[in-house]
Design a protein around this motif. Sequence first.
Motif, short mmCIF file in Angstrom:
data_model
loop_
_atom_site.label_atom_id
_atom_site.label_comp_id
_atom_site.label_asym_id
_atom_site.label_seq_id
_atom_site.Cartn_x
_atom_site.Cartn_y
_atom_site.Cartn_z
N UNK A 1 -12.00 -50.06 49.45
CA UNK A 1 -11.12 -50.35 48.61
C UNK A 1 -9.84 -49.96 48.44
N UNK A 2 -9.62 -48.78 48.96
CA UNK A 2 -8.43 -48.12 49.26
C UNK A 2 -7.56 -48.85 50.33
N UNK A 3 -8.08 -49.30 51.31
CA UNK A 3 -7.34 -50.10 52.30
C UNK A 3 -7.23 -51.56 51.78
N UNK A 4 -8.01 -52.09 50.81
CA UNK A 4 -7.62 -53.48 50.48
C UNK A 4 -6.54 -53.13 49.57
N UNK A 5 -6.39 -52.13 48.62
CA UNK A 5 -5.15 -51.90 47.63
C UNK A 5 -4.08 -51.63 48.66
N UNK A 6 -4.04 -50.79 49.42
CA UNK A 6 -2.93 -50.53 50.62
C UNK A 6 -2.39 -51.86 51.12
N UNK A 7 -3.30 -52.79 51.61
CA UNK A 7 -2.83 -54.02 52.09
C UNK A 7 -2.23 -54.74 51.07
N UNK A 8 -2.66 -55.08 49.92
CA UNK A 8 -2.10 -55.72 48.61
C UNK A 8 -0.80 -54.96 48.18
N UNK A 9 -0.42 -53.82 48.42
CA UNK A 9 0.63 -53.21 48.01
C UNK A 9 1.91 -53.74 49.13
N UNK A 10 1.39 -53.57 50.27
CA UNK A 10 2.38 -53.81 51.25
C UNK A 10 2.67 -55.32 51.69
N UNK A 11 1.80 -56.30 51.43
CA UNK A 11 1.79 -57.59 51.63
C UNK A 11 2.44 -58.58 50.60
N UNK A 12 1.94 -58.11 49.20
CA UNK A 12 2.38 -58.89 47.99
C UNK A 12 3.92 -58.98 47.92
N UNK A 13 4.75 -57.91 47.99
CA UNK A 13 6.22 -58.03 47.96
C UNK A 13 6.82 -59.09 49.02
N UNK A 14 6.19 -58.80 50.30
CA UNK A 14 6.43 -59.85 51.50
C UNK A 14 6.26 -61.33 50.90
N UNK A 15 4.97 -61.45 50.36
CA UNK A 15 4.58 -62.96 50.14
C UNK A 15 5.75 -63.33 48.87
N UNK A 16 6.03 -62.46 47.86
CA UNK A 16 7.02 -62.96 46.77
C UNK A 16 8.29 -63.31 47.48
N UNK A 17 8.89 -62.38 48.12
CA UNK A 17 10.15 -62.75 48.79
C UNK A 17 9.98 -64.26 49.55
N UNK A 18 8.86 -64.31 50.26
CA UNK A 18 8.67 -65.75 51.04
C UNK A 18 8.83 -66.87 50.23
N UNK A 19 8.16 -66.51 49.13
CA UNK A 19 8.02 -67.95 47.96
C UNK A 19 9.65 -67.94 47.67
N UNK A 20 10.21 -66.97 47.14
CA UNK A 20 11.42 -67.17 46.49
C UNK A 20 12.53 -67.83 47.59
N UNK A 21 12.40 -67.65 48.95
CA UNK A 21 13.24 -68.16 50.05
C UNK A 21 12.66 -69.62 50.18
#
Length: 68
Positions: free
Chosen positions: A13-33
């Motif tokens: 669970x901790x690993x999943x939360x850490x992965x989401x916290x790192x990858x979500x901002x990158x995905x959001x910026x990608x969609x904006x681009x």
Amino acid sequence: MTEKRLSRWYFGGIASCGAACCTHPLDLVKVHLQTQQEVKMRMVGMAMHVVKNDGVLALYNGLITCEL
């Protein structure tokens, strides 16, 4: 003497939360681009634009609604 081993069930669970916290901002910026009409900014510029206009927490917009 035998060692008592503790179950580490929460590590996943901790690993999943850490992965989401790192990858979500990158995905959001990608969609904006991807939704730009013409190429005006690159990755870092778009991230700075989002943070300047909406704040740091804007990088996590949609995370709660997607995960529930």
